[in-house]
Design an enzyme around this catalytic site. Structure first.
Site, PDB file in Angstrom:
ATOM      1  N   ASP A 164     -22.208  51.935 -45.637  1.00 28.71           N
ATOM      2  CA  ASP A 164     -22.436  53.035 -44.657  1.00 28.71           C
ATOM      3  C   ASP A 164     -23.377  53.996 -44.824  1.00 28.71           C
ATOM      4  OD1 ASP A 164     -19.954  51.746 -43.491  1.00 28.71           O
ATOM      5  OD2 ASP A 164     -18.361  52.769 -44.631  1.00 28.71           O
ATOM      6  N   ASP A 209     -13.600  51.018 -48.893  1.00 28.02           N
ATOM      7  CA  ASP A 209     -14.102  52.219 -48.749  1.00 28.02           C
ATOM      8  C   ASP A 209     -13.566  53.121 -49.817  1.00 28.02           C
ATOM      9  OD1 ASP A 209     -15.551  52.012 -46.366  1.00 28.02           O
ATOM     10  OD2 ASP A 209     -13.858  52.539 -45.080  1.00 28.02           O
TER      11      ASP A 209
END
Length: 172
Positions: free
Chosen positions: A151, A132
């Protein structure tokens, strides 16, 4: 008999061809997701943060769990658990795309979620965690959990599912 065989072959070919745009969208999400993760992994050290604006940073963090690091502090079994869930979901989405290639909004949603799911499954298999790097925050309210392009695809796809379902319900 030969005619029946030919028509069933053309139906299978047509169904696969109808899936092509949706698989293309999923592939674009996977490609952008993986290229951005590779870039951030090469340019950042773990935990490094680079401010971009007064509400957005780039940061390299790893998520061994699911959304919002759910089960991220477990002993490692969650890697394979979430990988298995992702693989099953990918199979189901491919099945649904094949069955409903003409439902545009539904298939957009599936394609975006499919691309995101594949991107995060690749991370789990390759690294044991999801990479991330997008960190948004608002003044004193704190930071939203860091996320990635996969995401974003999953989130937009989920929103489109809701819109599609609301449109379907309002037609009846």
């Amino acid at each position: 008999m030969a005619t029946k065989k030919k028509s069933s072959i053309s139906t299978v070919h047509k169904s696969s061809a109808d899936m092509t745009p949706w698989l293309g969208i999923a592939f674009i999400i996977i490609l952008v997701d993986q290229l951005t993760k590779i870039t951030v992994n090469k340019l950042f050290t773990y935990g490094e943060t680079r401010p971009v604006t007064d509400f957005f940073n780039l940061v390299l963090v790893y998520n061994p769990g699911a959304a919002f690091s759910f089960l991220g502090d477990q002993g490692g079994w969650q890697r394979w658990f979430f990988t298995a869930i992702g693989v099953v979901a990918i199979g189901f989405m491919l099945y649904m795309l094949k069955r409903h290639p003409g439902q545009r909004l539904f298939c957009w949603a599936l394609a975006l979620i499919l691309g995101g799911a594949v991107g995060n499954v690749i991370d789990r298999i390759a690294y044991g965690h999801v990479v991330d790097f997008l960190d948004f925050y608002w003044r004193g309210w704190g930071h939203f959990p860091a996320f990635n392009v996969a995401d974003i695809g999953i989130s937009i796809g989920a929103f489109l599912f809701i819109v599609d379902e609301l449109r379907r319900v309002n037609k009846n």
